[in-house]
Write a protein that holds these residues in place. Sequence first.
Motif, PDB file in Angstrom:
ATOM      1  N   TYR A   1       0.830  -1.205   0.000  1.00 42.33           N
ATOM      2  CA  TYR A   1       0.000   0.000   0.000  1.00 42.33           C
ATOM      3  C   TYR A   1       0.867   1.258   0.000  1.00 42.33           C
ATOM      4  CZ  TYR A   1      -2.846   3.812   1.808  1.00 42.33           C
ATOM      5  OH  TYR A   1      -3.446   5.034   1.980  1.00 42.33           O
ATOM      6  N   CYS A   2       1.859   1.296   0.865  1.00 42.09           N
ATOM      7  CA  CYS A   2       2.716   2.487   0.960  1.00 42.09           C
ATOM      8  C   CYS A   2       3.503   2.702  -0.327  1.00 42.09           C
ATOM      9  CB  CYS A   2       3.669   2.352   2.150  1.00 42.09           C
ATOM     10  SG  CYS A   2       2.860   2.449   3.769  1.00 42.09           S
ATOM     11  N   LEU A   3       4.115   1.633  -0.842  1.00 41.24           N
ATOM     12  CA  LEU A   3       4.906   1.757  -2.070  1.00 41.24           C
ATOM     13  C   LEU A   3       4.021   2.093  -3.264  1.00 41.24           C
ATOM     14  CD1 LEU A   3       7.358  -1.240  -1.563  1.00 41.24           C
ATOM     15  CD2 LEU A   3       7.916   1.190  -1.423  1.00 41.24           C
ATOM     16  N   GLY A   4       2.813   1.531  -3.290  1.00 43.43           N
ATOM     17  CA  GLY A   4       1.889   1.826  -4.378  1.00 43.43           C
ATOM     18  C   GLY A   4       1.419   3.264  -4.338  1.00 43.43           C
ATOM     19  N   THR A   5       1.166   3.784  -3.146  1.00 48.21           N
ATOM     20  CA  THR A   5       0.671   5.148  -3.014  1.00 48.21           C
ATOM     21  C   THR A   5       1.710   6.167  -3.483  1.00 48.21           C
ATOM     22  OG1 THR A   5      -0.736   4.496  -1.149  1.00 48.21           O
ATOM     23  CG2 THR A   5      -0.282   6.841  -1.408  1.00 48.21           C
ATOM     24  N   VAL A   6       2.973   5.935  -3.163  1.00 52.43           N
ATOM     25  CA  VAL A   6       4.009   6.887  -3.589  1.00 52.43           C
ATOM     26  C   VAL A   6       4.446   6.648  -5.033  1.00 52.43           C
ATOM     27  CG1 VAL A   6       4.848   7.192  -1.234  1.00 52.43           C
ATOM     28  CG2 VAL A   6       5.963   5.511  -2.716  1.00 52.43           C
ATOM     29  N   GLY A   7       4.023   5.518  -5.638  1.00 51.28           N
ATOM     30  CA  GLY A   7       4.275   5.294  -7.046  1.00 51.28           C
ATOM     31  C   GLY A   7       5.502   4.461  -7.371  1.00 51.28           C
ATOM     32  N   LEU A   8       5.977   3.647  -6.422  1.00 51.66           N
ATOM     33  CA  LEU A   8       7.180   2.851  -6.665  1.00 51.66           C
ATOM     34  C   LEU A   8       6.907   1.356  -6.817  1.00 51.66           C
ATOM     35  CD1 LEU A   8       9.691   4.495  -4.134  1.00 51.66           C
ATOM     36  CD2 LEU A   8       9.392   5.010  -6.567  1.00 51.66           C
ATOM     37  N   LEU A   9       5.726   0.903  -6.447  1.00 50.53           N
ATOM     38  CA  LEU A   9       5.466  -0.538  -6.349  1.00 50.53           C
ATOM     39  C   LEU A   9       5.634  -1.267  -7.679  1.00 50.53           C
ATOM     40  CD1 LEU A   9       4.593  -2.954  -4.630  1.00 50.53           C
ATOM     41  CD2 LEU A   9       2.210  -2.363  -5.151  1.00 50.53           C
ATOM     42  N   ASP A  10       5.209  -0.656  -8.771  1.00 49.69           N
ATOM     43  CA  ASP A  10       5.202  -1.353 -10.062  1.00 49.69           C
ATOM     44  C   ASP A  10       6.595  -1.786 -10.503  1.00 49.69           C
ATOM     45  OD1 ASP A  10       2.487  -1.094 -10.186  1.00 49.69           O
ATOM     46  OD2 ASP A  10       2.490   0.595 -11.583  1.00 49.69           O
ATOM     47  N   LYS A  11       7.624  -1.121 -10.024  1.00 48.37           N
ATOM     48  CA  LYS A  11       8.991  -1.455 -10.429  1.00 48.37           C
ATOM     49  C   LYS A  11       9.717  -2.296  -9.379  1.00 48.37           C
ATOM     50  CE  LYS A  11       9.617   2.549 -13.451  1.00 48.37           C
ATOM     51  NZ  LYS A  11      10.435   3.754 -13.752  1.00 48.37           N
ATOM     52  N   CYS A  12       9.007  -2.719  -8.352  1.00 48.46           N
ATOM     53  CA  CYS A  12       9.628  -3.519  -7.285  1.00 48.46           C
ATOM     54  C   CYS A  12       9.661  -4.995  -7.665  1.00 48.46           C
ATOM     55  CB  CYS A  12       8.860  -3.353  -5.978  1.00 48.46           C
ATOM     56  SG  CYS A  12       9.074  -1.748  -5.184  1.00 48.46           S
ATOM     57  N   THR A  13      10.666  -5.691  -7.155  1.00 48.39           N
ATOM     58  CA  THR A  13      10.738  -7.145  -7.260  1.00 48.39           C
ATOM     59  C   THR A  13      10.912  -7.709  -5.847  1.00 48.39           C
ATOM     60  OG1 THR A  13      13.144  -7.067  -7.617  1.00 48.39           O
ATOM     61  CG2 THR A  13      11.728  -7.100  -9.584  1.00 48.39           C
ATOM     62  N   PHE A  14      10.713  -9.032  -5.715  1.00 53.32           N
ATOM     63  CA  PHE A  14      10.726  -9.660  -4.395  1.00 53.32           C
ATOM     64  C   PHE A  14      11.816 -10.731  -4.335  1.00 53.32           C
ATOM     65  CE2 PHE A  14       6.552  -7.991  -5.186  1.00 53.32           C
ATOM     66  CZ  PHE A  14       6.194  -7.397  -3.981  1.00 53.32           C
ATOM     67  N   ARG A  15      12.544 -10.739  -3.212  1.00 52.75           N
ATOM     68  CA  ARG A  15      13.612 -11.721  -3.010  1.00 52.75           C
ATOM     69  C   ARG A  15      13.414 -12.424  -1.668  1.00 52.75           C
ATOM     70  NH1 ARG A  15      19.342  -9.151  -2.559  1.00 52.75           N
ATOM     71  NH2 ARG A  15      18.710  -8.848  -0.389  1.00 52.75           N
ATOM     72  N   PHE A  16      13.362 -13.749  -1.716  1.00 50.27           N
ATOM     73  CA  PHE A  16      13.285 -14.564  -0.508  1.00 50.27           C
ATOM     74  C   PHE A  16      14.725 -14.808  -0.065  1.00 50.27           C
ATOM     75  CE2 PHE A  16      11.655 -18.946   1.215  1.00 50.27           C
ATOM     76  CZ  PHE A  16      12.031 -18.572   2.489  1.00 50.27           C
ATOM     77  N   SER A  17      15.166 -14.056   0.935  1.00 51.82           N
ATOM     78  CA  SER A  17      16.563 -14.085   1.370  1.00 51.82           C
ATOM     79  C   SER A  17      16.767 -15.169   2.421  1.00 51.82           C
ATOM     80  CB  SER A  17      16.976 -12.718   1.922  1.00 51.82           C
ATOM     81  OG  SER A  17      16.939 -11.750   0.890  1.00 51.82           O
ATOM     82  N   GLN A  18      17.633 -16.130   2.101  1.00 53.47           N
ATOM     83  CA  GLN A  18      17.843 -17.296   2.948  1.00 53.47           C
ATOM     84  C   GLN A  18      19.280 -17.354   3.460  1.00 53.47           C
ATOM     85  OE1 GLN A  18      16.634 -20.746   0.677  1.00 53.47           O
ATOM     86  NE2 GLN A  18      14.605 -19.923   0.228  1.00 53.47           N
ATOM     87  N   TRP A  19      19.497 -18.242   4.413  1.00 59.40           N
ATOM     88  CA  TRP A  19      20.845 -18.413   4.957  1.00 59.40           C
ATOM     89  C   TRP A  19      21.680 -19.249   4.001  1.00 59.40           C
ATOM     90  CZ3 TRP A  19      22.534 -22.322   9.155  1.00 59.40           C
ATOM     91  CH2 TRP A  19      22.095 -23.603   8.853  1.00 59.40           C
ATOM     92  N   ASP A  20      22.972 -19.309   4.267  1.00 56.44           N
ATOM     93  CA  ASP A  20      23.880 -20.166   3.510  1.00 56.44           C
ATOM     94  C   ASP A  20      24.266 -21.322   4.425  1.00 56.44           C
ATOM     95  OD1 ASP A  20      25.786 -21.414   2.022  1.00 56.44           O
ATOM     96  OD2 ASP A  20      27.167 -19.713   1.918  1.00 56.44           O
ATOM     97  N   PRO A  21      23.776 -22.532   4.161  1.00 52.93           N
ATOM     98  CA  PRO A  21      24.087 -23.668   5.035  1.00 52.93           C
ATOM     99  C   PRO A  21      25.585 -23.942   5.148  1.00 52.93           C
ATOM    100  CG  PRO A  21      22.326 -24.223   3.507  1.00 52.93           C
ATOM    101  CD  PRO A  21      22.889 -22.912   3.054  1.00 52.93           C
TER     102      PRO A  21
END
Length: 597
Positions: free
Chosen positions: A359-379
């Motif tokens: 909601y916050c990113l969409g309201t300011v106009g940045l959401l459409d260019k965002c990507t998502f990363r599932f950040s995990q540990w290194d075993p």
Amino acid sequence: MSEENIYTFENKDYRSTYWHTCSHVLAQAVKRLYPEVKLAIGPSIEGGFYYDFDAPFNFTQEHLDALEAEMRKICKEKLKLERFELPRAEAIAFMQEKDEPYKVELINDLPADAHISFYKQGEFVDLCAGPHLDSTGRIKGNAIKLTQCCGAYWRGDSNRKMLQRIYAVAFPKKEELDEYLKQREEALKRDHNKVGRDLEYFTTVDYIGQGLPILLPKGARVIQLLQRWVEDVEQKRGYLLTKTPLMAKRELYKISGHWEHYLDGMFILGDPHDETKECFALRPMTCPFQYQVYLNRQRSYRDLPMRLGETSTLFRNEDSGEMHGLIRVRQFTISEGHLVLRPDQLEEEFKGCLELAKYCLGTVGLLDKCTFRFSQWDPANPNNKYEGTKEQWDEAQRVMGQILDDLDVKYEIGIDEAAFYGPKLDIQYKNVFGKEDTLVTIQIDMLLAQRFGMYYIDENGEKALPYIIHRTSLGCYERTLAYLLEEYAGALPTWMAPEQVRFLPVTDRAADYCADAAKALEAQGFRVEVDYRNEKIGKKIRDAQVEKVPYMVVVGDRDMENGTVSPRHRVDGDLGAMSLDDFTALLREVVDSKAKK
């Protein structure tokens, strides 16, 4: 991926290999033209490649032009790249003979059982793990561009020597390079480092320090508006506001684990190794402070979830070479929050955090260019960077993966990108040059509650440990402002613009009329200025447009006679004469709707 796309730029691995080979071509060109220069490292990176050099002179544009010409020659020579390995002692002797001290240091730091590999192309040999193309002839010589030369500390350590880093990019076709250079020229126009300084949003001062920008009145106002808005949004979603200290004794950070895992990234006040004296550190994050709010008294399962939010000023000792305008700084402000909750509340609360961020990113106009990363540990690195057992991490990542899948989040996996206490969802954003940074993060923490003894009494009257979600809703305000300046090329939407309306009197007679109208708008909460300068109206309009003011109100004798104003929008142009009440209603609708204009 189809067979025909394996060896094209659509394949990320091939693109990286192509650029890595280009970095060797760059190093070979440097050694041919300037054999006294010492080689450091030359990886491919997102958006191109670079190589670090220790040179007895400063690389100028003239040097870069000569290097580009030599690189084209090397590509035409179609030199075969051949990989070979040497035992450790021979590898060290080999690089010592070539008088390459940085390569010797790298070899010495490799594990004893490491395969020490080299790549040879013509007369040039470099220490490298690869992979590479099989020939320099596969590189299009006239599609290479050396874009920038800047300083970079050896191994990112400000206590080591400053080297010279040459950045570059290359493409399989000249047309692709031309298109890239065209886009880069546009990016330079939008670069927040230029726009933000030209429009006087921020500045930097050498004797204050790198990564410590000064927010000028415009920049400070925008960040204040965003902070107030986010705090109001969070309050409506059940967050409790906290305000905690900017520093604490080392004992707090020892409990949280930051002293062990994050000491190099903190600013220390005192001797960190002298246990006989008090030692403080500026806070790099707010979590161990906000936990004290939870710990203020015994908690019941009925108290959960507890959502704590704070506009936090944080301090992180970033490397000098990483500083960049407002995007990467050493002091910054963040919309930080921590949710303490029962295990059965985890998915619902995580969903709420993600919805809030969107909601916050969409309201300011940045959401459409965002990507998502599932950040995990290194075993492979469990006892250095990370807390907890393999079983705990497997469980945390399983739970988070299930939540992300349930929420239909499309993500990439980032190995070794987790926090030391748990996995996280990073919402990523790229600046105009393609450099990616984290804008918002949502982290699941199953470990730190136990460190602080954050028990609650469950429905059976037994002590139980909660889960914790670390999250931001808009992230770092300075970084967000940088991205907003780039996204809108400085023309921020009216609702967040530091100056929303500028009155432009055509004559001196109209000045008092404009002043009264401005006061009336200010009383309604709008941000208004009056241009009283003795300039022609055309220049006043041009100056307001250059400064990206959303609405300019031209007032002449006819407006004074009719009791009207003549607003002009920076994009829509002349809106015609109207009453001040009508203009106020127009402004109210634009601002309250948070329109992107």
